[in-house]
Design an enzyme around this catalytic site. Sequence first.
Site, PDB file in Angstrom:
ATOM      1  N   ASP A   1      -7.362 -10.190 -58.439  1.00  0.00           N
ATOM      2  CA  ASP A   1      -8.666 -10.128 -57.755  1.00  0.00           C
ATOM      3  C   ASP A   1      -8.719 -11.011 -56.510  1.00  0.00           C
ATOM      4  O   ASP A   1      -9.754 -11.120 -55.854  1.00  0.00           O
ATOM      5  CB  ASP A   1      -9.796 -10.518 -58.716  1.00  0.00           C
ATOM      6  CG  ASP A   1      -9.643 -11.934 -59.247  1.00  0.00           C
ATOM      7  OD1 ASP A   1      -8.680 -12.637 -58.835  1.00  0.00           O
ATOM      8  OD2 ASP A   1     -10.479 -12.372 -60.060  1.00  0.00           O
TER       9      ASP A   1
ATOM     10  N   ARG B   1     -19.566 -28.638 -22.755  1.00  0.00           N
ATOM     11  CA  ARG B   1     -19.387 -27.423 -23.557  1.00  0.00           C
ATOM     12  C   ARG B   1     -20.604 -26.529 -23.383  1.00  0.00           C
ATOM     13  O   ARG B   1     -21.732 -26.926 -23.631  1.00  0.00           O
ATOM     14  CB  ARG B   1     -19.165 -27.781 -25.034  1.00  0.00           C
ATOM     15  CG  ARG B   1     -18.823 -26.579 -25.887  1.00  0.00           C
ATOM     16  CD  ARG B   1     -18.345 -26.971 -27.267  1.00  0.00           C
ATOM     17  NE  ARG B   1     -16.985 -27.484 -27.293  1.00  0.00           N
ATOM     18  CZ  ARG B   1     -15.899 -26.713 -27.280  1.00  0.00           C
ATOM     19  NH1 ARG B   1     -16.010 -25.401 -27.231  1.00  0.00           N
ATOM     20  NH2 ARG B   1     -14.702 -27.263 -27.309  1.00  0.00           N
TER      21      ARG B   1
ATOM     22  N   ASP C   1      -5.034 -34.181 -26.439  1.00  0.00           N
ATOM     23  CA  ASP C   1      -6.312 -34.178 -27.168  1.00  0.00           C
ATOM     24  C   ASP C   1      -5.997 -34.282 -28.655  1.00  0.00           C
ATOM     25  O   ASP C   1      -4.852 -34.068 -29.069  1.00  0.00           O
ATOM     26  CB  ASP C   1      -7.068 -32.872 -26.866  1.00  0.00           C
ATOM     27  CG  ASP C   1      -8.583 -33.033 -27.022  1.00  0.00           C
ATOM     28  OD1 ASP C   1      -9.032 -34.042 -27.611  1.00  0.00           O
ATOM     29  OD2 ASP C   1      -9.312 -32.138 -26.570  1.00  0.00           O
TER      30      ASP C   1
ATOM     31  N   ASP D   1     -11.437 -34.880 -21.912  1.00  0.00           N
ATOM     32  CA  ASP D   1     -12.834 -35.342 -21.930  1.00  0.00           C
ATOM     33  C   ASP D   1     -12.872 -36.824 -22.281  1.00  0.00           C
ATOM     34  O   ASP D   1     -11.865 -37.412 -22.676  1.00  0.00           O
ATOM     35  CB  ASP D   1     -13.693 -34.512 -22.903  1.00  0.00           C
ATOM     36  CG  ASP D   1     -13.152 -34.528 -24.324  1.00  0.00           C
ATOM     37  OD1 ASP D   1     -12.497 -35.514 -24.710  1.00  0.00           O
ATOM     38  OD2 ASP D   1     -13.385 -33.550 -25.047  1.00  0.00           O
TER      39      ASP D   1
ATOM     40  N   ARG E   1     -15.303 -31.651 -37.809  1.00  0.00           N
ATOM     41  CA  ARG E   1     -16.130 -31.647 -36.594  1.00  0.00           C
ATOM     42  C   ARG E   1     -17.621 -31.510 -36.921  1.00  0.00           C
ATOM     43  O   ARG E   1     -18.466 -31.868 -36.128  1.00  0.00           O
ATOM     44  CB  ARG E   1     -15.683 -30.535 -35.638  1.00  0.00           C
ATOM     45  CG  ARG E   1     -14.443 -30.956 -34.862  1.00  0.00           C
ATOM     46  CD  ARG E   1     -13.989 -29.878 -33.910  1.00  0.00           C
ATOM     47  NE  ARG E   1     -13.407 -28.748 -34.630  1.00  0.00           N
ATOM     48  CZ  ARG E   1     -12.953 -27.645 -34.048  1.00  0.00           C
ATOM     49  NH1 ARG E   1     -13.015 -27.515 -32.750  1.00  0.00           N
ATOM     50  NH2 ARG E   1     -12.415 -26.677 -34.766  1.00  0.00           N
ATOM     51  N   GLN E   2     -17.916 -30.974 -38.121  1.00  0.00           N
ATOM     52  CA  GLN E   2     -19.332 -30.927 -38.545  1.00  0.00           C
ATOM     53  C   GLN E   2     -19.576 -32.212 -39.341  1.00  0.00           C
ATOM     54  O   GLN E   2     -19.701 -32.216 -40.560  1.00  0.00           O
ATOM     55  CB  GLN E   2     -19.583 -29.670 -39.403  1.00  0.00           C
ATOM     56  CG  GLN E   2     -21.030 -29.489 -39.838  1.00  0.00           C
ATOM     57  CD  GLN E   2     -21.949 -28.920 -38.755  1.00  0.00           C
ATOM     58  OE1 GLN E   2     -21.483 -28.329 -37.793  1.00  0.00           O
ATOM     59  NE2 GLN E   2     -23.246 -29.107 -38.913  1.00  0.00           N
TER      60      GLN E   2
ATOM     61  N   LYS F   1     -15.956 -33.041 -19.356  1.00  0.00           N
ATOM     62  CA  LYS F   1     -16.138 -31.700 -19.938  1.00  0.00           C
ATOM     63  C   LYS F   1     -17.575 -31.483 -20.403  1.00  0.00           C
ATOM     64  O   LYS F   1     -18.177 -32.356 -20.995  1.00  0.00           O
ATOM     65  CB  LYS F   1     -15.199 -31.566 -21.137  1.00  0.00           C
ATOM     66  CG  LYS F   1     -15.419 -30.341 -21.984  1.00  0.00           C
ATOM     67  CD  LYS F   1     -14.383 -30.197 -23.084  1.00  0.00           C
ATOM     68  CE  LYS F   1     -14.828 -30.812 -24.386  1.00  0.00           C
ATOM     69  NZ  LYS F   1     -13.899 -30.573 -25.489  1.00  0.00           N
TER      70      LYS F   1
HETATM   71  C1  R5P Z   1     -13.557 -31.925 -29.253  1.00  0.00           C
HETATM   72  O1  R5P Z   1     -14.265 -32.900 -29.340  1.00  0.00           O
HETATM   73  C2  R5P Z   1     -12.091 -31.976 -29.560  1.00  0.00           C
HETATM   74  O2  R5P Z   1     -11.517 -33.206 -29.263  1.00  0.00           O
HETATM   75  C3  R5P Z   1     -11.357 -30.896 -28.801  1.00  0.00           C
HETATM   76  O3  R5P Z   1     -11.487 -31.151 -27.423  1.00  0.00           O
HETATM   77  C4  R5P Z   1     -11.934 -29.548 -29.094  1.00  0.00           C
HETATM   78  O4  R5P Z   1     -12.088 -29.375 -30.451  1.00  0.00           O
HETATM   79  C5  R5P Z   1     -11.039 -28.477 -28.527  1.00  0.00           C
HETATM   80  O5  R5P Z   1     -11.662 -27.258 -28.785  1.00  0.00           O
HETATM   81  P1  R5P Z   1     -11.285 -25.967 -27.980  1.00  0.00           P
HETATM   82  O6  R5P Z   1      -9.790 -25.852 -27.970  1.00  0.00           O
HETATM   83  O7  R5P Z   1     -11.949 -24.878 -28.753  1.00  0.00           O
HETATM   84  O8  R5P Z   1     -11.846 -26.087 -26.600  1.00  0.00           O
END
Ligand code: R5P
Length: 282
Positions: free
Chosen positions: A34, A183, A207, A158, A88-89, A181
Amino acid sequence: MKIIGGPASQALSSRVARELNLEPTVCDFTRFPDGELYTRILDEDVDEVTIIQSIITDSDFVALLQLIDACEDSPVINVVIPYMGYARQDRKFKTGEPISARAIARTINADRVFTVNVHKTSVLDYFNADAFDLDASQLIGYHIRSMGLKDALLVSPDAGAMEFVERTAKEIGYDCDYLEKTRISGDTVTIKTKSIDVQGRDIVLLDDMIATGGTMVESIKLLKGQGAKDVYLACVHPVLARNAVMRLYNAGVRDIISTDTIEKTQSCISVAPLIAATIKGL
Ligand code: R5P
């Protein structure tokens, strides 16, 4: 001590075991008809265990819970979550949302928990265990230095990643700077400004993670537009969701390097020495 690698961290846990001169414990990971996950540890000895399993998908999370539960008789359970998805959350951004990192952390029944460059170290407080974050900046820095780039500049896409980038640059004596940066949506960002002159220089954009690649695509375009020579990307966690890799190459990246917290073709830097040294020190 037994090293148990979950399905998302098979290579990494084998490397950790090798660093410790141990044989990793083999497990069965299959599914019932399943679709439910079936997990079995193929070793009946009861000993202190270190379970290594990244949470990349929801199934990875379930497999981790199953492994922890299967180790119920172990005197000590250490859990290493090299990549902790949902981190991230780490707070409620809108009313009605969960703190997903907390929801995950509360289910981890262990004596100690280790993450690697978790998105926000504040999430460590959500675990009901001693929790520590390991830092891969030195390993990444050494790898960048071994690439033999001339006059390279480490750039954070960033301000948020700047501390990590500064630490990495300091390890190897490289210059560093950051971009600004904003978003706009889940996969759209705008990036502007910087005071550094990138003309003719090799750039390593660094990053903690590359997810959709949106941040890096914009950063590459900006740096290329300002005369940067080759642009390389480095990160701890190569999430590289959907078509991120192709978008990054289309944007003109020279190469993408990352650690093996997520096991991908880009994962040329192993965090095994970092995890093994931590386990040795327990
Ligand atoms: C954000 O704060 C993280 O450090 C990364 O910059 C982010 O998660 C990258 O996300 P993406 O590749 O979707 O732009």
